[in-house]
Scaffold this motif. Structure first.
Motif, PDB file in Angstrom:
ATOM      1  N   MET A  11       0.831  -1.203   0.000  1.00  0.00           N
ATOM      2  CA  MET A  11       0.000   0.000   0.000  1.00  0.00           C
ATOM      3  C   MET A  11       0.864   1.251   0.000  1.00  0.00           C
ATOM      4  SD  MET A  11      -3.035   1.419   0.082  1.00  0.00           S
ATOM      5  CE  MET A  11      -4.257   0.235   0.678  1.00  0.00           C
ATOM      6  N   ALA A  12       1.831   1.309   0.903  1.00  0.00           N
ATOM      7  CA  ALA A  12       2.673   2.505   1.007  1.00  0.00           C
ATOM      8  C   ALA A  12       3.406   2.785  -0.302  1.00  0.00           C
ATOM      9  CB  ALA A  12       3.675   2.333   2.151  1.00  0.00           C
ATOM     10  N   SER A  13       4.061   1.765  -0.860  1.00  0.00           N
ATOM     11  CA  SER A  13       4.849   1.952  -2.073  1.00  0.00           C
ATOM     12  C   SER A  13       3.980   2.359  -3.253  1.00  0.00           C
ATOM     13  CB  SER A  13       5.615   0.675  -2.411  1.00  0.00           C
ATOM     14  OG  SER A  13       6.617   0.408  -1.467  1.00  0.00           O
ATOM     15  N   THR A  14       2.846   1.694  -3.412  1.00  0.00           N
ATOM     16  CA  THR A  14       2.001   1.970  -4.575  1.00  0.00           C
ATOM     17  C   THR A  14       1.415   3.373  -4.509  1.00  0.00           C
ATOM     18  OG1 THR A  14       1.455  -0.390  -4.659  1.00  0.00           O
ATOM     19  CG2 THR A  14       0.123   1.082  -5.988  1.00  0.00           C
ATOM     20  N   VAL A  15       0.929   3.769  -3.337  1.00  0.00           N
ATOM     21  CA  VAL A  15       0.365   5.109  -3.207  1.00  0.00           C
ATOM     22  C   VAL A  15       1.452   6.172  -3.344  1.00  0.00           C
ATOM     23  CG1 VAL A  15      -0.767   6.710  -1.603  1.00  0.00           C
ATOM     24  CG2 VAL A  15      -1.599   4.360  -1.814  1.00  0.00           C
ATOM     25  N   PHE A  16       2.585   5.954  -2.697  1.00  0.00           N
ATOM     26  CA  PHE A  16       3.656   6.951  -2.673  1.00  0.00           C
ATOM     27  C   PHE A  16       4.341   7.094  -4.029  1.00  0.00           C
ATOM     28  CE2 PHE A  16       8.081   8.253  -1.591  1.00  0.00           C
ATOM     29  CZ  PHE A  16       7.800   9.458  -0.956  1.00  0.00           C
ATOM     30  N   LEU A  17       4.599   5.973  -4.704  1.00  0.00           N
ATOM     31  CA  LEU A  17       5.381   6.005  -5.941  1.00  0.00           C
ATOM     32  C   LEU A  17       4.549   6.188  -7.197  1.00  0.00           C
ATOM     33  CD1 LEU A  17       7.977   3.175  -5.173  1.00  0.00           C
ATOM     34  CD2 LEU A  17       8.344   5.640  -5.097  1.00  0.00           C
ATOM     35  N   THR A  18       3.278   5.786  -7.152  1.00  0.00           N
ATOM     36  CA  THR A  18       2.461   5.871  -8.371  1.00  0.00           C
ATOM     37  C   THR A  18       1.325   6.868  -8.263  1.00  0.00           C
ATOM     38  OG1 THR A  18       0.790   4.185  -7.844  1.00  0.00           O
ATOM     39  CG2 THR A  18       2.918   3.404  -8.653  1.00  0.00           C
ATOM     40  N   ASP A  19       1.125   7.417  -7.084  1.00  0.00           N
ATOM     41  CA  ASP A  19       0.070   8.405  -6.848  1.00  0.00           C
ATOM     42  C   ASP A  19      -1.324   7.829  -7.088  1.00  0.00           C
ATOM     43  OD1 ASP A  19      -0.565  10.954  -5.927  1.00  0.00           O
ATOM     44  OD2 ASP A  19      -0.790  11.766  -7.942  1.00  0.00           O
ATOM     45  N   ARG A  20      -1.457   6.529  -6.908  1.00  0.00           N
ATOM     46  CA  ARG A  20      -2.779   5.921  -6.972  1.00  0.00           C
ATOM     47  C   ARG A  20      -3.455   6.021  -5.612  1.00  0.00           C
ATOM     48  NH1 ARG A  20      -1.756   0.251  -8.441  1.00  0.00           N
ATOM     49  NH2 ARG A  20      -4.012   0.052  -8.192  1.00  0.00           N
TER      50      ARG A  20
END
Length: 442
Positions: free
Chosen positions: A37-46
């Motif tokens: 969750m952290a990586s996807t939201v932080f790195l992809t702005d999803r």
């Protein structure tokens, strides 16, 4: 009444057994859910909602409840086994534990993302509008239609086809575009191996030298070389099972330092006698790579200065563990075009716009089948030497990742094909996909 008490006792015992055997899994589940969750939201702005419905919607992981706040995510399962992942500019996100010091200095790579409006692949400008007379674009469109036709099952997110260094087909599902970073999972292994190819070309490392692990020097493990590690034939014990509490899940979701787990394993056989796929080996190689440099900063800079930024993969980030090691087994992110650039570097035999990054013989090395792998594995790349994909050429090789991340390199066809998504065989039929794409070039 006695019967009721006996039944109740049996139920209590059964519940106790379940709790005893399954409770530790909650740590893995919470760890995966918070990190992803952290990586996807932080790195992809999803959005967190999108990640919950799609990326974390897999067996067991979907049991976790995840809260996102600023640059961190916290997860638990039924309020148990709380885990947290925190994010930093430059290195993405990492799982943390009680050893983590919020005030500690985080070393980040120094990057040189040079603005370059040249067309793809040598710049970040739009691709050339190129038409090849020998390409059937109708068949190519059909191949992409088929790759996306059943989104609930195939779960394809992006496809790109590059022919003779030019993009001839490209498609994205809703919510994704050419700038959206994609987690490569084990495609990261091929990136890690490439760093060794670069060091070898620069005469800074010898793959036939024994791995510099001090704990091995007094037993049979002293005979393990870097070559054995790159080929996954060290003979070391390792369990690569993502459905249980195994060596790989403990490493990725429990270990502070992911480079040490494989080094501590006993030898099951002399080097070359068995082949055993191991993410622990790739992270051990990341730890060995760190030893090649005088400082942590030099180690952090090297992948970007020597490879990533040099070929303009400006979207790529390799995440680290809590100890500051690159997670060379699993955590490289890049958009689809940058993953294609990685494939094109190999298609062009290590030459990037006139500069040689690694020796042409490196290609021969990583594509030579490793003994006991049934022709499916070379040096941190997957092969088609024994025609696992019968409708693709035998010279095809690829970087492969969990849930169907792929960069296919096909020298005989001058092709690089990238496919990313959340499903692989049998839900996504790669042979059928490749057959359809290749039909456009015959």
């Amino acid at each position: 009444m006695k019967l009721f008490k006996r039944i109740l006792l049996v139920l209590v015992i059964l519940v106790a057994i379940v709790v005893y055997t399954q409770y530790p899994k909650l740590n893995i589940i919470s760890g995966y859910a918070s990190k992803n969750m952290a990586s996807t939201v932080f790195l992809t702005d999803r959005t967190p909602a999108s990640v919950t419905v799609n990326d974390n919607n897999v067996p067991l992981i979907k049991l976790a409840t995840v809260d996102v706040e600023d640059a961190r995510a916290r997860a638990s399962v039924f309020g148990l086994m709380n885990r947290e992942a925190v994010c930093f500019d430059g290195i993405g996100c990492m799982l943390i534990n009680e050893e983590f010091d919020e005030n500690s200095k985080i070393t980040v790579p120094r990057r040189s993302k040079k603005a370059n409006r040249m067309p793809f692949p040598y710049g970040d400008g739009p691709p050339k509008d190129t038409i090849f007379n020998n390409v059937d674009y109708g068949l190519l469109d059909y191949a992409l239609d088929k790759a996306f036709e059943n989104p609930d099952v195939q779960k394809t997110r992006t496809v790109l086809v590059a022919y003779k260094n030019q993009i001839v087909a490209e498609r994205y599902t809703k919510g994704f575009d050419h700038q959206t970073p994609i987690l490569g999972w084990s495609m990261t292994k091929s990136v890690m191996a490439t760093l060794y190819g670069i060091l070898e070309y620069e005469n800074k490392i010898d793959l036939n030298h024994a791995a510099p692990i001090s704990e091995w020097q007094s037993d049979e493990r002293k005979n393990i070389t870097l070559n054995h590690l790159l080929r996954m034939q060290s003979g070391l014990e390792w369990e690569e099972d993502y459905t249980s509490i195994s060596d790989v899940t403990k490493m990725l979701f429990l270990d502070t330092d992911m480079t040490v787990g494989q080094a501590k394993k006993k030898s099951l056989a002399p080097p070359t006698e068995i082949w055993n796929y191991s993410s622990g080996t790739s992270n051990l190689l990341s730890g060995i790579l760190r030893k090649q440099f005088k400082s942590h900063q030099e180690y952090m800079d090297f992948p970007y200065a020597s490879l990533i930024d040099k070929i303009g993969m400006n979207s790529m980030i390799i995440e680290t563990d809590q100890a500051g090691n690159y997670v060379g087994s699993s955590y490289a992110w890049a958009n689809t075009r940058d993953w294609a650039k990685f494939g094109l570097l190999y298609l062009n035999n290590g030459n990037w716009n006139g500069e040689q990054l690694f020796d042409e013989n490196w290609i021969k090395y990583i594509t030579r089948p490793t003994e006991h792998s049934n022709g499916t594995y070379g040096g941190h790349f997957w092969l088609n030497a024994e025609k696992k994909f019968p409708d693709a050429p035998a010279d095809m090789y690829s970087a492969n990742g969990y849930q169907g991340q792929r960069v296919f390199i096909i020298p005989s066809k001058d092709l690089v094909i990238v496919r990313t998504g959340l499903a692989e065989s049998p839900d996504f039929d790669f042979n059928y996909f490749l057959k359809n794409v290749l039909a456009a070039f015959e």
